[in-house]
Motif scaffolding. Structure first.
Motif, PDB file in Angstrom:
ATOM      1  N   GLY A   1     -13.001   9.043   2.748  1.00 21.66           N
ATOM      2  CA  GLY A   1     -12.624   8.032   3.733  1.00 21.66           C
ATOM      3  C   GLY A   1     -12.681   8.572   5.149  1.00 21.66           C
TER       4      GLY A   1
ATOM      5  N   GLU B   1      -9.591   2.383  -2.810  1.00 23.10           N
ATOM      6  CA  GLU B   1     -10.002   1.559  -1.684  1.00 23.10           C
ATOM      7  C   GLU B   1     -10.057   2.321  -0.369  1.00 23.10           C
ATOM      8  OE1 GLU B   1      -7.245  -1.670  -1.748  1.00 23.10           O
ATOM      9  OE2 GLU B   1      -8.434  -2.858  -3.145  1.00 23.10           O
ATOM     10  N   ASN B   2      -9.276   3.375  -0.239  1.00 29.05           N
ATOM     11  CA  ASN B   2      -9.261   4.140   1.011  1.00 29.05           C
ATOM     12  C   ASN B   2     -10.323   5.234   1.057  1.00 29.05           C
ATOM     13  OD1 ASN B   2      -8.182   5.887  -0.860  1.00 29.05           O
ATOM     14  ND2 ASN B   2      -6.382   6.442   0.340  1.00 29.05           N
TER      15      ASN B   2
ATOM     16  N   ALA C   1      -5.693  11.542   3.732  1.00 31.11           N
ATOM     17  CA  ALA C   1      -5.112  10.975   2.505  1.00 31.11           C
ATOM     18  C   ALA C   1      -4.227  12.035   1.860  1.00 31.11           C
ATOM     19  CB  ALA C   1      -6.212  10.529   1.548  1.00 31.11           C
TER      20      ALA C   1
ATOM     21  N   PRO D   1      -3.412   2.882  -2.669  1.00 28.73           N
ATOM     22  CA  PRO D   1      -4.638   2.096  -2.674  1.00 28.73           C
ATOM     23  C   PRO D   1      -5.113   1.795  -4.083  1.00 28.73           C
ATOM     24  CG  PRO D   1      -5.092   4.370  -2.093  1.00 28.73           C
ATOM     25  CD  PRO D   1      -3.600   4.228  -2.103  1.00 28.73           C
TER      26      PRO D   1
ATOM     27  N   ASP E   1       0.826  -1.203   0.000  1.00 24.37           N
ATOM     28  CA  ASP E   1       0.000   0.000   0.000  1.00 24.37           C
ATOM     29  C   ASP E   1       0.858   1.250   0.000  1.00 24.37           C
ATOM     30  OD1 ASP E   1      -2.413  -1.222  -0.125  1.00 24.37           O
ATOM     31  OD2 ASP E   1      -2.862  -1.118   2.017  1.00 24.37           O
TER      32      ASP E   1
END
Length: 230
Positions: free
Chosen positions: A155, A122-123, A159, A98, A93
């Motif tokens: 999320g 995905e995050n 990020a 992600p 990761d």
């Protein structure tokens, strides 16, 4: 009738196995070093089995010690395998970022997308190529292409975003980072988005760029998504 333990010697093998098991279990949680823990645990299992054989043949005392040593070494090996899988996923990761889960329309395609398409990672982070402006005259009379992109963090954790997450690709497949544009406005830089945050910025590429690629991190080898500019 159970074998008599009178005159049986000390369970040296079981004691050694127990020590090895304790050492292996302690080290099994440490990244990289836990490879050593696997070897120690395997040796400990051998000593524990030798100790158990001695106990059940009546030549040694310490049945509980032998069983505990065997269990401890087996647990340490299981922990090593589990943590290595966890650490490998974490490293993947960190390097590749992600993975993309699909487009905003719910499809599975994440390559050769149309401008305006959003990709969800995905995050929970989404990235969009909003618009493209071609034929921008640069200071040296060359032309560049301006690409506006948007990040939205849907999320639960922060990020990152970075201009070096992006590359442009020409018709021959050559990939390059952004280029300098003297009249640049609202250039995308780098930073961190809190949960619920968003950022929009422009990235400039050489004339002839036909695709923009999003890599997720600057260390990733393969893009998570790509957009066709034409």
């Amino acid at each position: 009738m159970a074998a008599s333990t009178q005159g049986a010697s000390r369970p040296v093998a079981s004691i050694v196995a127990l020590v090895l098991g304790i050492l292996a279990l302690i080290v099994s949680w440490v990244p990289i070093v836990n490879n050593f823990a696997f070897v120690v645990g395997a040796i400990g299992v051998v000593f524990a089995i030798v100790g158990a054989i001695g106990v059940f043949s009546g030549k040694r005392v310490g049945k509980a010690l032998a069983i505990a040593a065997l269990a401890l070494n087996i647990v340490s090996i299981v922990v090593v395998l589990g943590t290595q899988s966890m650490y490998s996923a974490a490293i993947d990761d960190a390097v590749n970022g992600p993975a993309a889960t699909g487009t905003s329309q719910g499809g599975e395609q994440t390559t050769d997308l149309a401008v305006g398409t959003t990709v969800e990672l995905e995050n929970g982070l989404t990235v969009t190529v909003d618009s493209v402006e071609t034929g921008l005259a640069n200071y040296d009379d060359s032309t560049v292409i301006g690409v506006q992109v948007t990040y939205v963090n849907n999320g639960d954790e922060s990020a990152s975003y970075n201009v070096f997450d992006w590359k442009g690709e020409d018709a021959n497949g050559a990939q390059e980072n952004y280029t300098y544009y003297a009249s640049a406005e609202n250039e995308l830089s780098s930073g961190t988005l809190a949960a619920g945050g968003s950022v929009t910025g422009n990235i400039y590429f050489k004339d002839g760029t036909v695709k923009v690629l999003y890599f997720g991190t600057v260390l990733a080898d393969e893009p998570a998504a790509s957009w066709t500019l034409s």
